[in-house]
Write a protein that holds these residues in place. Structure first.
Motif, PDB file in Angstrom:
ATOM      1  N   ALA A 218      -5.754  -3.366  -8.388  1.00 54.69           N
ATOM      2  CA  ALA A 218      -5.713  -2.039  -7.754  1.00 54.69           C
ATOM      3  C   ALA A 218      -4.592  -1.195  -8.351  1.00 54.69           C
ATOM      4  O   ALA A 218      -4.758   0.020  -8.530  1.00 54.69           O
ATOM      5  CB  ALA A 218      -5.523  -2.182  -6.248  1.00 54.69           C
ATOM      6  N   ARG A 219      -3.489  -1.803  -8.672  1.00 55.41           N
ATOM      7  CA  ARG A 219      -2.384  -1.060  -9.291  1.00 55.41           C
ATOM      8  C   ARG A 219      -2.733  -0.619 -10.714  1.00 55.41           C
ATOM      9  O   ARG A 219      -2.393   0.480 -11.127  1.00 55.41           O
ATOM     10  CB  ARG A 219      -1.122  -1.906  -9.314  1.00 55.41           C
ATOM     11  CG  ARG A 219      -0.499  -2.075  -7.960  1.00 55.41           C
ATOM     12  CD  ARG A 219       0.729  -2.950  -8.081  1.00 55.41           C
ATOM     13  NE  ARG A 219       1.239  -3.318  -6.795  1.00 55.41           N
ATOM     14  CZ  ARG A 219       2.312  -2.751  -6.239  1.00 55.41           C
ATOM     15  NH1 ARG A 219       2.958  -1.813  -6.861  1.00 55.41           N
ATOM     16  NH2 ARG A 219       2.718  -3.146  -5.053  1.00 55.41           N
ATOM     17  N   ILE A 220      -3.394  -1.476 -11.453  1.00 54.83           N
ATOM     18  CA  ILE A 220      -3.793  -1.123 -12.815  1.00 54.83           C
ATOM     19  C   ILE A 220      -4.787   0.035 -12.792  1.00 54.83           C
ATOM     20  O   ILE A 220      -4.673   0.980 -13.574  1.00 54.83           O
ATOM     21  CB  ILE A 220      -4.371  -2.358 -13.541  1.00 54.83           C
ATOM     22  CG1 ILE A 220      -3.273  -3.396 -13.752  1.00 54.83           C
ATOM     23  CG2 ILE A 220      -5.013  -1.964 -14.870  1.00 54.83           C
ATOM     24  CD1 ILE A 220      -3.768  -4.733 -14.247  1.00 54.83           C
ATOM     25  N   ILE A 221      -5.740  -0.025 -11.864  1.00 57.18           N
ATOM     26  CA  ILE A 221      -6.713   1.065 -11.737  1.00 57.18           C
ATOM     27  C   ILE A 221      -6.015   2.341 -11.295  1.00 57.18           C
ATOM     28  O   ILE A 221      -6.304   3.433 -11.809  1.00 57.18           O
ATOM     29  CB  ILE A 221      -7.838   0.658 -10.762  1.00 57.18           C
ATOM     30  CG1 ILE A 221      -8.675  -0.448 -11.393  1.00 57.18           C
ATOM     31  CG2 ILE A 221      -8.701   1.859 -10.392  1.00 57.18           C
ATOM     32  CD1 ILE A 221      -9.683  -1.071 -10.463  1.00 57.18           C
ATOM     33  N   ALA A 222      -5.062   2.220 -10.358  1.00 51.31           N
ATOM     34  CA  ALA A 222      -4.317   3.402  -9.907  1.00 51.31           C
ATOM     35  C   ALA A 222      -3.509   3.995 -11.052  1.00 51.31           C
ATOM     36  O   ALA A 222      -3.441   5.220 -11.205  1.00 51.31           O
ATOM     37  CB  ALA A 222      -3.401   3.027  -8.738  1.00 51.31           C
ATOM     38  N   ALA A 223      -2.894   3.133 -11.851  1.00 55.95           N
ATOM     39  CA  ALA A 223      -2.091   3.634 -12.971  1.00 55.95           C
ATOM     40  C   ALA A 223      -2.969   4.309 -14.013  1.00 55.95           C
ATOM     41  O   ALA A 223      -2.636   5.393 -14.502  1.00 55.95           O
ATOM     42  CB  ALA A 223      -1.304   2.487 -13.601  1.00 55.95           C
ATOM     43  N   ALA A 224      -4.094   3.691 -14.341  1.00 57.44           N
ATOM     44  CA  ALA A 224      -4.945   4.235 -15.400  1.00 57.44           C
ATOM     45  C   ALA A 224      -5.685   5.488 -14.946  1.00 57.44           C
ATOM     46  O   ALA A 224      -5.562   6.550 -15.563  1.00 57.44           O
ATOM     47  CB  ALA A 224      -5.939   3.176 -15.866  1.00 57.44           C
ATOM     48  N   PHE A 225      -6.435   5.375 -13.875  1.00 57.57           N
ATOM     49  CA  PHE A 225      -7.297   6.481 -13.454  1.00 57.57           C
ATOM     50  C   PHE A 225      -6.581   7.492 -12.569  1.00 57.57           C
ATOM     51  O   PHE A 225      -6.775   8.700 -12.714  1.00 57.57           O
ATOM     52  CB  PHE A 225      -8.548   5.939 -12.768  1.00 57.57           C
ATOM     53  CG  PHE A 225      -9.394   5.111 -13.686  1.00 57.57           C
ATOM     54  CD1 PHE A 225     -10.047   5.689 -14.764  1.00 57.57           C
ATOM     55  CD2 PHE A 225      -9.520   3.748 -13.501  1.00 57.57           C
ATOM     56  CE1 PHE A 225     -10.819   4.931 -15.623  1.00 57.57           C
ATOM     57  CE2 PHE A 225     -10.286   2.984 -14.346  1.00 57.57           C
ATOM     58  CZ  PHE A 225     -10.934   3.573 -15.414  1.00 57.57           C
ATOM     59  N   GLY A 226      -5.764   6.998 -11.641  1.00 60.83           N
ATOM     60  CA  GLY A 226      -5.002   7.919 -10.800  1.00 60.83           C
ATOM     61  C   GLY A 226      -3.972   8.693 -11.602  1.00 60.83           C
ATOM     62  O   GLY A 226      -3.784   9.893 -11.401  1.00 60.83           O
ATOM     63  N   GLY A 227      -3.315   8.015 -12.524  1.00 59.23           N
ATOM     64  CA  GLY A 227      -2.354   8.692 -13.399  1.00 59.23           C
ATOM     65  C   GLY A 227      -3.023   9.708 -14.290  1.00 59.23           C
ATOM     66  O   GLY A 227      -2.498  10.802 -14.513  1.00 59.23           O
ATOM     67  N   TYR A 228      -4.212   9.367 -14.784  1.00 64.80           N
ATOM     68  CA  TYR A 228      -4.951  10.314 -15.622  1.00 64.80           C
ATOM     69  C   TYR A 228      -5.360  11.545 -14.823  1.00 64.80           C
ATOM     70  O   TYR A 228      -5.226  12.679 -15.299  1.00 64.80           O
ATOM     71  CB  TYR A 228      -6.188   9.640 -16.216  1.00 64.80           C
ATOM     72  CG  TYR A 228      -7.008  10.572 -17.065  1.00 64.80           C
ATOM     73  CD1 TYR A 228      -6.639  10.838 -18.374  1.00 64.80           C
ATOM     74  CD2 TYR A 228      -8.135  11.205 -16.553  1.00 64.80           C
ATOM     75  CE1 TYR A 228      -7.378  11.705 -19.159  1.00 64.80           C
ATOM     76  CE2 TYR A 228      -8.872  12.073 -17.327  1.00 64.80           C
ATOM     77  CZ  TYR A 228      -8.494  12.316 -18.630  1.00 64.80           C
ATOM     78  OH  TYR A 228      -9.216  13.184 -19.401  1.00 64.80           O
ATOM     79  N   ALA A 229      -5.859  11.332 -13.618  1.00 68.49           N
ATOM     80  CA  ALA A 229      -6.262  12.468 -12.774  1.00 68.49           C
ATOM     81  C   ALA A 229      -5.064  13.349 -12.441  1.00 68.49           C
ATOM     82  O   ALA A 229      -5.159  14.583 -12.466  1.00 68.49           O
ATOM     83  CB  ALA A 229      -6.924  11.954 -11.501  1.00 68.49           C
ATOM     84  N   LEU A 230      -3.939  12.735 -12.138  1.00 75.03           N
ATOM     85  CA  LEU A 230      -2.727  13.498 -11.828  1.00 75.03           C
ATOM     86  C   LEU A 230      -2.257  14.282 -13.053  1.00 75.03           C
ATOM     87  O   LEU A 230      -1.873  15.446 -12.937  1.00 75.03           O
ATOM     88  CB  LEU A 230      -1.641  12.536 -11.349  1.00 75.03           C
ATOM     89  CG  LEU A 230      -0.510  13.120 -10.540  1.00 75.03           C
ATOM     90  CD1 LEU A 230      -1.035  13.737  -9.259  1.00 75.03           C
ATOM     91  CD2 LEU A 230       0.494  12.036 -10.213  1.00 75.03           C
ATOM     92  N   ALA A 231      -2.305  13.671 -14.218  1.00 78.86           N
ATOM     93  CA  ALA A 231      -1.904  14.364 -15.444  1.00 78.86           C
ATOM     94  C   ALA A 231      -2.863  15.504 -15.773  1.00 78.86           C
ATOM     95  O   ALA A 231      -2.438  16.565 -16.244  1.00 78.86           O
ATOM     96  CB  ALA A 231      -1.837  13.372 -16.603  1.00 78.86           C
ATOM     97  N   ALA A 232      -4.148  15.309 -15.517  1.00 78.52           N
ATOM     98  CA  ALA A 232      -5.115  16.375 -15.764  1.00 78.52           C
ATOM     99  C   ALA A 232      -4.854  17.560 -14.842  1.00 78.52           C
ATOM    100  O   ALA A 232      -4.914  18.717 -15.274  1.00 78.52           O
ATOM    101  CB  ALA A 232      -6.535  15.843 -15.568  1.00 78.52           C
ATOM    102  N   LEU A 233      -4.555  17.293 -13.585  1.00 82.11           N
ATOM    103  CA  LEU A 233      -4.224  18.374 -12.658  1.00 82.11           C
ATOM    104  C   LEU A 233      -2.934  19.068 -13.075  1.00 82.11           C
ATOM    105  O   LEU A 233      -2.817  20.291 -12.980  1.00 82.11           O
ATOM    106  CB  LEU A 233      -4.094  17.834 -11.241  1.00 82.11           C
ATOM    107  CG  LEU A 233      -5.391  17.419 -10.553  1.00 82.11           C
ATOM    108  CD1 LEU A 233      -5.078  16.737  -9.227  1.00 82.11           C
ATOM    109  CD2 LEU A 233      -6.301  18.607 -10.350  1.00 82.11           C
ATOM    110  N   ALA A 234      -1.971  18.285 -13.543  1.00 77.63           N
ATOM    111  CA  ALA A 234      -0.697  18.866 -13.963  1.00 77.63           C
ATOM    112  C   ALA A 234      -0.853  19.716 -15.222  1.00 77.63           C
ATOM    113  O   ALA A 234      -0.056  20.618 -15.455  1.00 77.63           O
ATOM    114  CB  ALA A 234       0.332  17.765 -14.212  1.00 77.63           C
ATOM    115  N   SER A 235      -1.859  19.449 -16.010  1.00 77.86           N
ATOM    116  CA  SER A 235      -2.059  20.254 -17.216  1.00 77.86           C
ATOM    117  C   SER A 235      -2.741  21.582 -16.910  1.00 77.86           C
ATOM    118  O   SER A 235      -2.584  22.542 -17.659  1.00 77.86           O
ATOM    119  CB  SER A 235      -2.866  19.477 -18.253  1.00 77.86           C
ATOM    120  OG  SER A 235      -4.199  19.315 -17.823  1.00 77.86           O
TER     121      SER A 235
END
Length: 85
Positions: free
Chosen positions: A3-20
């Motif tokens: 769950a942490r790996i999925i959160a880091a990969a996909f959640g981090g990507y979604a957060l970075a996309a919103l931040a961009s």
């Protein structure tokens, strides 16, 4: 741990996309906003990955990502809705 790996990969990507996208809502030149968003997305993604593995539980990691995503989503939503009009 999965769950942490999925959160880091996909959640981090979604957060970075919103931040961009979110800096486009600022009252600055579009080229400056795009550059600021692109640069910020790298820092946001790295911080999200660090946060996910530093949190006490996977639920807290997801909650932290969600809490960070809400204001970014509001700013990005404003940009997306303005572009559709």
């Amino acid at each position: 741990m999965i769950a942490r790996i999925i959160a880091a990969a996909f959640g981090g990507y979604a957060l970075a996309a919103l931040a961009s996208v979110a800096p486009l809502a600022l009252p600055v030149d579009v080229s400056q906003a795009v550059l600021a968003g692109m640069l910020a997305s790298f820092a946001v993604y790295a911080a999200a990955v660090i946060w996910v593995f530093a949190a006490r539980s996977a639920a807290r990691a997801w909650g932290g990502l969600l809490a960070a995503a809400v204001p970014l989503l509001l700013a990005a939503g404003k940009v997306w809705l303005a572009g559709a009009a």
